[in-house]
Write an enzyme that holds these catalytic residues in place. Structure first.
Site, PDB file in Angstrom:
ATOM      1  N   THR A 115       0.857  -1.190   0.000  1.00  5.54           N
ATOM      2  CA  THR A 115       0.000   0.000   0.000  1.00  5.54           C
ATOM      3  C   THR A 115       0.896   1.245   0.000  1.00  5.54           C
ATOM      4  O   THR A 115       2.043   1.196   0.445  1.00  5.54           O
ATOM      5  CB  THR A 115      -0.950   0.022   1.217  1.00  5.54           C
ATOM      6  OG1 THR A 115      -0.183   0.227   2.405  1.00  5.54           O
ATOM      7  CG2 THR A 115      -1.750  -1.270   1.321  1.00  5.54           C
ATOM      8  N   GLY A 116       0.347   2.326  -0.536  1.00  2.00           N
ATOM      9  CA  GLY A 116       1.153   3.548  -0.650  1.00  2.00           C
ATOM     10  C   GLY A 116       2.264   3.359  -1.662  1.00  2.00           C
ATOM     11  O   GLY A 116       3.385   3.835  -1.482  1.00  2.00           O
ATOM     12  N   ALA A 117       1.950   2.664  -2.770  1.00  2.00           N
ATOM     13  CA  ALA A 117       2.986   2.307  -3.755  1.00  2.00           C
ATOM     14  C   ALA A 117       3.080   3.306  -4.902  1.00  2.00           C
ATOM     15  O   ALA A 117       3.822   3.088  -5.845  1.00  2.00           O
ATOM     16  CB  ALA A 117       2.692   0.909  -4.307  1.00  2.00           C
ATOM     17  N   SER A 118       2.335   4.432  -4.810  1.00  2.09           N
ATOM     18  CA  SER A 118       2.346   5.391  -5.923  1.00  2.09           C
ATOM     19  C   SER A 118       3.454   6.433  -5.782  1.00  2.09           C
ATOM     20  O   SER A 118       3.580   7.314  -6.612  1.00  2.09           O
ATOM     21  CB  SER A 118       0.992   6.100  -5.995  1.00  2.09           C
ATOM     22  OG  SER A 118       0.776   6.812  -4.798  1.00  2.09           O
ATOM     23  N   GLY A 123       7.143   7.788  -3.031  1.00  8.32           N
ATOM     24  CA  GLY A 123       7.910   7.675  -1.795  1.00  8.32           C
ATOM     25  C   GLY A 123       8.496   6.289  -1.550  1.00  8.32           C
ATOM     26  O   GLY A 123       8.991   5.616  -2.466  1.00  8.32           O
ATOM     27  N   ILE A 124       8.448   5.862  -0.303  1.00  5.67           N
ATOM     28  CA  ILE A 124       9.055   4.597   0.111  1.00  5.67           C
ATOM     29  C   ILE A 124       8.384   3.416  -0.593  1.00  5.67           C
ATOM     30  O   ILE A 124       9.055   2.466  -1.015  1.00  5.67           O
ATOM     31  CB  ILE A 124       8.941   4.437   1.646  1.00  5.67           C
ATOM     32  CG1 ILE A 124       9.714   5.551   2.360  1.00  5.67           C
ATOM     33  CG2 ILE A 124       9.447   3.065   2.083  1.00  5.67           C
ATOM     34  CD1 ILE A 124       9.436   5.642   3.861  1.00  5.67           C
ATOM     35  N   GLY A 125       7.054   3.488  -0.742  1.00  2.00           N
ATOM     36  CA  GLY A 125       6.321   2.367  -1.355  1.00  2.00           C
ATOM     37  C   GLY A 125       6.740   2.131  -2.793  1.00  2.00           C
ATOM     38  O   GLY A 125       6.926   0.991  -3.230  1.00  2.00           O
ATOM     39  N   SER A 168       7.213   4.119  12.594  1.00  2.00           N
ATOM     40  CA  SER A 168       8.159   5.236  12.592  1.00  2.00           C
ATOM     41  C   SER A 168       8.987   5.186  13.869  1.00  2.00           C
ATOM     42  O   SER A 168       8.534   4.664  14.896  1.00  2.00           O
ATOM     43  CB  SER A 168       7.344   6.531  12.534  1.00  2.00           C
ATOM     44  OG  SER A 168       8.117   7.610  12.967  1.00  2.00           O
ATOM     45  N   TYR A 174      -0.257  11.441  14.757  1.00  2.00           N
ATOM     46  CA  TYR A 174       0.508  10.484  13.946  1.00  2.00           C
ATOM     47  C   TYR A 174       1.089   9.373  14.826  1.00  2.00           C
ATOM     48  O   TYR A 174       0.922   8.184  14.551  1.00  2.00           O
ATOM     49  CB  TYR A 174       1.621  11.246  13.231  1.00  2.00           C
ATOM     50  CG  TYR A 174       2.558  10.409  12.401  1.00  2.00           C
ATOM     51  CD1 TYR A 174       2.133   9.794  11.230  1.00  2.00           C
ATOM     52  CD2 TYR A 174       3.895  10.240  12.769  1.00  2.00           C
ATOM     53  CE1 TYR A 174       3.008   9.036  10.454  1.00  2.00           C
ATOM     54  CE2 TYR A 174       4.769   9.499  12.006  1.00  2.00           C
ATOM     55  CZ  TYR A 174       4.324   8.894  10.841  1.00  2.00           C
ATOM     56  OH  TYR A 174       5.189   8.147  10.076  1.00  2.00           O
TER      57      TYR A 174
HETATM   58  N1  LIG Z   1       9.007   9.994   5.230  1.00  2.00           N
HETATM   59  C1  LIG Z   1       9.359   9.812   6.501  1.00  2.00           C
HETATM   60  O1  LIG Z   1      10.160  10.582   7.051  1.00  2.00           O
HETATM   61  C2  LIG Z   1       8.809   8.642   7.277  1.00  2.00           C
HETATM   62  C3  LIG Z   1       9.386   8.359   8.526  1.00  2.00           C
HETATM   63  C4  LIG Z   1       8.889   7.289   9.268  1.00  2.00           C
HETATM   64  C5  LIG Z   1       7.855   6.519   8.764  1.00  2.00           C
HETATM   65  N2  LIG Z   1       7.307   6.819   7.562  1.00  2.00           N
HETATM   66  C6  LIG Z   1       6.192   5.999   7.078  1.00  2.00           C
HETATM   67  O2  LIG Z   1       6.519   5.449   5.825  1.00  2.00           O
HETATM   68  C7  LIG Z   1       5.305   5.213   5.088  1.00  2.00           C
HETATM   69  C8  LIG Z   1       5.457   5.779   3.682  1.00  2.00           C
HETATM   70  O3  LIG Z   1       5.631   7.171   3.792  1.00  2.00           O
HETATM   71  P1  LIG Z   1       6.329   8.073   2.667  1.00  2.00           P
HETATM   72  O4  LIG Z   1       7.301   8.936   3.357  1.00  2.00           O
HETATM   73  O5  LIG Z   1       6.748   7.249   1.519  1.00  2.00           O
HETATM   74  O6  LIG Z   1       5.081   8.993   2.302  1.00  2.00           O
HETATM   75  P2  LIG Z   1       4.610   9.632   0.913  1.00  2.00           P
HETATM   76  O7  LIG Z   1       5.766   9.881   0.016  1.00  2.00           O
HETATM   77  O8  LIG Z   1       3.739  10.763   1.318  1.00  2.00           O
HETATM   78  O9  LIG Z   1       3.726   8.463   0.292  1.00  2.00           O
HETATM   79  C9  LIG Z   1       2.542   8.065   0.936  1.00  2.00           C
HETATM   80  C10 LIG Z   1       1.895   6.987   0.119  1.00  2.00           C
HETATM   81  O10 LIG Z   1       0.651   6.637   0.757  1.00  2.00           O
HETATM   82  C11 LIG Z   1      -0.402   6.801  -0.190  1.00  2.00           C
HETATM   83  N3  LIG Z   1      -1.622   7.246   0.469  1.00  2.00           N
HETATM   84  C12 LIG Z   1      -1.799   8.382   1.183  1.00  2.00           C
HETATM   85  N4  LIG Z   1      -3.074   8.478   1.577  1.00  2.00           N
HETATM   86  C13 LIG Z   1      -3.712   7.374   1.094  1.00  2.00           C
HETATM   87  C14 LIG Z   1      -5.056   6.909   1.144  1.00  2.00           C
HETATM   88  N5  LIG Z   1      -6.014   7.602   1.790  1.00  2.00           N
HETATM   89  N6  LIG Z   1      -5.356   5.752   0.537  1.00  2.00           N
HETATM   90  C15 LIG Z   1      -4.397   5.057  -0.146  1.00  2.00           C
HETATM   91  N7  LIG Z   1      -3.118   5.435  -0.209  1.00  2.00           N
HETATM   92  C16 LIG Z   1      -2.785   6.594   0.394  1.00  2.00           C
HETATM   93  C17 LIG Z   1       0.113   7.828  -1.190  1.00  2.00           C
HETATM   94  O11 LIG Z   1      -0.470   7.648  -2.463  1.00  2.00           O
HETATM   95  P3  LIG Z   1      -1.760   8.437  -3.034  1.00  2.00           P
HETATM   96  O12 LIG Z   1      -1.564   9.880  -2.727  1.00  2.00           O
HETATM   97  O13 LIG Z   1      -1.710   8.106  -4.500  1.00  2.00           O
HETATM   98  O14 LIG Z   1      -2.922   7.830  -2.357  1.00  2.00           O
HETATM   99  C18 LIG Z   1       1.580   7.440  -1.291  1.00  2.00           C
HETATM  100  O15 LIG Z   1       1.742   6.376  -2.183  1.00  2.00           O
HETATM  101  C19 LIG Z   1       4.178   5.859   5.895  1.00  2.00           C
HETATM  102  O16 LIG Z   1       3.483   4.870   6.635  1.00  2.00           O
HETATM  103  C20 LIG Z   1       4.917   6.778   6.857  1.00  2.00           C
HETATM  104  O17 LIG Z   1       4.208   6.997   8.051  1.00  2.00           O
HETATM  105  C21 LIG Z   1       7.772   7.862   6.793  1.00  2.00           C
END
Ligand SMILES: NC(=O)c1ccc[n+]([C@@H]2O[C@H](COP(=O)([O-])OP(=O)(O)OC[C@H]3O[C@@H](n4cnc5c(N)ncnc54)[C@H](OP(=O)(O)O)[C@@H]3O)[C@@H](O)[C@H]2O)c1
Length: 276
Positions: free
Chosen positions: A13-16, A18-20, A145, A158
């Site tokens: 999930t969240g594969a569009s 960032g990390i996904g 996190s 969060y």
């Molecule tokens: N970045 C950091 O510093 C950090 C640190 C610790 C943990 N994390 C965790 O790592 C994970 C990935 O985060 P990221 O940094 O890669 O974030 P990101 O770049 O904002 O990506 C978030 C992803 O989640 C999807 N998403 C958001 N809302 C959604 C919804 N309502 N339904 C379905 N998909 C949804 C987004 O795609 P769409 O917009 O297309 O839906 C996107 O693919 C998260 O769980 C975050 O809490 C991140």
């Protein structure tokens, strides 16, 4: 290529973005069959094309995971279209950075983070876990996190949602301990993505690359270890558990002092330059 990944059907999930997205590409290179879930269909198609360019297979499931009915429909489609789901990576998430004292009229912040970071992950797990239990083979990877392991001012909504996910994961892992179904929690530090981008002060802090973060997801799948975290997280977790009072007070102080200093620097850097 790892046997834990090659030929395995992995839902991310969240594969569009960032990390996904980075994890999807790494797992594609390792031979996984990928099911990509997020809201934006165009971005999912872009990632699907990147996976195909690597010689991999990917299917897309545009879904708003904050909507329970859409999560159920996504699970229905996944189960109908694939003979088995081997690994579920609950990675989609949203973050909100706001003090509790600025949230008196913002109960919805707490509901929004729980809807996506906790309830969507639990709902998808409840739908995909039965097949894993029946086959006695499977893995649920929940993305959390570092902030869930330490006192983290300004992130109550969060952090609470990630702590709920951690509580669910720990209980599930214990229940699955006699079976060949693994549960992992990944405590990422700051990662350079769209999620961290809006916070100006983060640009002065070390940020992990998405590719390295994706490597942590691969490591979780390969090792099936319960927790993937760095030394800093381990130390802070231990300090919070062993000496909660000084750790909470000291961390609050540290965040105030360092946060104010970084904010001054960000304000200075953002200010328009004056002519001499
Ligand atoms: N970045 C950091 O510093 C950090 C640190 C610790 C943990 N994390 C965790 O790592 C994970 C990935 O985060 P990221 O940094 O890669 O974030 P990101 O770049 O904002 O990506 C978030 C992803 O989640 C999807 N998403 C958001 N809302 C959604 C919804 N309502 N339904 C379905 N998909 C949804 C987004 O795609 P769409 O917009 O297309 O839906 C996107 O693919 C998260 O769980 C975050 O809490 C991140």
């Amino acid at each position: 290529m790892s046997a834990a990944i090659r030929g395995r059907t992995i839902v991310i999930t969240g594969a569009s973005g960032g990390i996904g997205e980075a994890a999807a590409l790494r797992l594609a290179r390792a031979g996984a069959r990928l099911c990509l879930v997020a809201r934006r269909a165009d971005e999912l198609t872009r990632v699907q094309n990147l996976v195909r360019a690597l010689g991999g297979e990917a299917w897309i499931y545009p879904t708003d995971l904050s909507q329970p009915a859409e999560v159920e429909a996504c699970a229905d489609a996944l189960l109908a279209e694939h003979a088995r789901i081997d690994v579920l990576v609950n990675n989609a998430g949203r973050s909100i950075r706001r003090r509790v004292t600025d949230s008196f009229e913002r109960m919805h912040d707490y509901e929004r983070t729980m809807a996506l970071n906790y309830f969507a992950a639990v709902r998808l797990t409840l739908r995909l876990l039965p097949g894993m239990v029946e086959r006695d083979d499977g893995h649920v990877v929940n993305v959390s996190s570092l902030s869930a392991l330490m006192p983290t001012p300004r992130f109550s909504a969060y952090v609470a949602s990630k702590c709920a996910l951690e509580g669910f994961s720990r209980t599930l892992a214990a229940e699955m301990s006699g079976r060949n179904v693994a549960v992992s929690v990944i405590n990422f530090p700051l990662v350079k993505t769209a999620m961290s981008a809006p916070t100006a002060v983060y640009r002065y802090l070390p940020q992990m690359s998405t590719d390295k973060a994706a490597g942590w997801i691969v490591r979780a799948i390969e090792t099936r270890r319960y927790r993937i975290v760095n030394r800093f997280g381990e130390a802070w977790n231990a300090a919070t558990a062993l000496a909660p009072d000084p750790t909470v007070k000291w961390t609050g102080h540290l965040f105030r002092v360092v946060g104010a200093r970084l904010q001054r620097r960000a304000d200075r850097d953002a200010a328009p330059e004056h002519e001499a």
